[in-house]
Design a protein around this motif. Structure first.
Motif, PDB file in Angstrom:
ATOM      1  N   SER A  18      45.208  29.381  43.317  1.00  0.00           N
ATOM      2  CA  SER A  18      44.487  27.834  43.774  1.00  0.00           C
ATOM      3  C   SER A  18      44.575  26.492  42.272  1.00  0.00           C
ATOM      4  N   ALA A  19      42.984  27.104  41.275  1.00  0.00           N
ATOM      5  CA  ALA A  19      42.014  26.748  40.686  1.00  0.00           C
ATOM      6  C   ALA A  19      43.237  26.218  39.243  1.00  0.00           C
ATOM      7  N   SER A  20      42.681  24.927  39.130  1.00  0.00           N
ATOM      8  CA  SER A  20      43.230  24.835  37.789  1.00  0.00           C
ATOM      9  C   SER A  20      42.020  25.520  36.783  1.00  0.00           C
ATOM     10  N   THR A  21      41.408  25.366  37.140  1.00  0.00           N
ATOM     11  CA  THR A  21      40.943  26.213  35.405  1.00  0.00           C
ATOM     12  C   THR A  21      40.772  27.436  35.646  1.00  0.00           C
ATOM     13  N   PHE A  22      42.640  28.053  35.937  1.00  0.00           N
ATOM     14  CA  PHE A  22      42.787  29.441  36.126  1.00  0.00           C
ATOM     15  C   PHE A  22      42.492  30.474  35.179  1.00  0.00           C
ATOM     16  N   SER A  23      42.840  29.666  33.849  1.00  0.00           N
ATOM     17  CA  SER A  23      42.672  30.059  32.534  1.00  0.00           C
ATOM     18  C   SER A  23      41.178  30.697  31.721  1.00  0.00           C
ATOM     19  N   SER A  24      39.715  30.163  32.757  1.00  0.00           N
ATOM     20  CA  SER A  24      38.692  30.082  32.146  1.00  0.00           C
ATOM     21  C   SER A  24      37.870  31.522  33.029  1.00  0.00           C
TER      22      SER A  24
END
Length: 115
Positions: free
Chosen positions: A24-30
């Motif tokens: 769900s996180a928009s910061t998945f790429s981190s």
């Protein structure tokens, strides 16, 4: 971060399955991501890892050459392609995300390898 696994099921030995983990996180790429598996009565086992950028992967010896972990940061998803499945791969498979001191688990998806 919410993680939702899918793609598990019943497959015959030698078959293939592709697991997915939607985040769900928009910061998945981190987040560094992992797949774990667990059989009732046994400890959870690390299956595969992939770094946040997707440039480094690692596998348990038991799945090397048969499983492939990947991720699509644009779609906030991670996958585990499982080929040449064996009965001993039967387990609940869990998605895991980690960044600094924060860790998150999905609810799991069952994989059963049986004839």
């Amino acid at each position: 971060v919410q993680l939702v696994e899918s793609g598990g099921g019943l497959v015959q030995p030698g078959g293939s399955l592709r697991l997915s983990c939607a985040a769900s996180a928009s910061t998945f790429s981190s987040y560094d991501m992992r797949w774990y598996r667990q059989v009732p009565g046994k400890e959870r086992e690390l299956v595969a890892t992939i770094t946040s950028a997707g440039d480094t992967t690692d596998y348990a010896d038991s799945v090397k050459g048969r499983f492939a972990i990947s991720r699509d940061n644009a779609k906030n998803t991670m996958h585990l392609q499982m080929n040449s499945l064996k009965p001993e791969d039967t387990a609940m498979y869990y998605c895991y995300a980690a960044k600094r001191y924060f860790t998150y688990w999905g609810q799991g998806t069952q994989v059963t390898v049986s004839s």
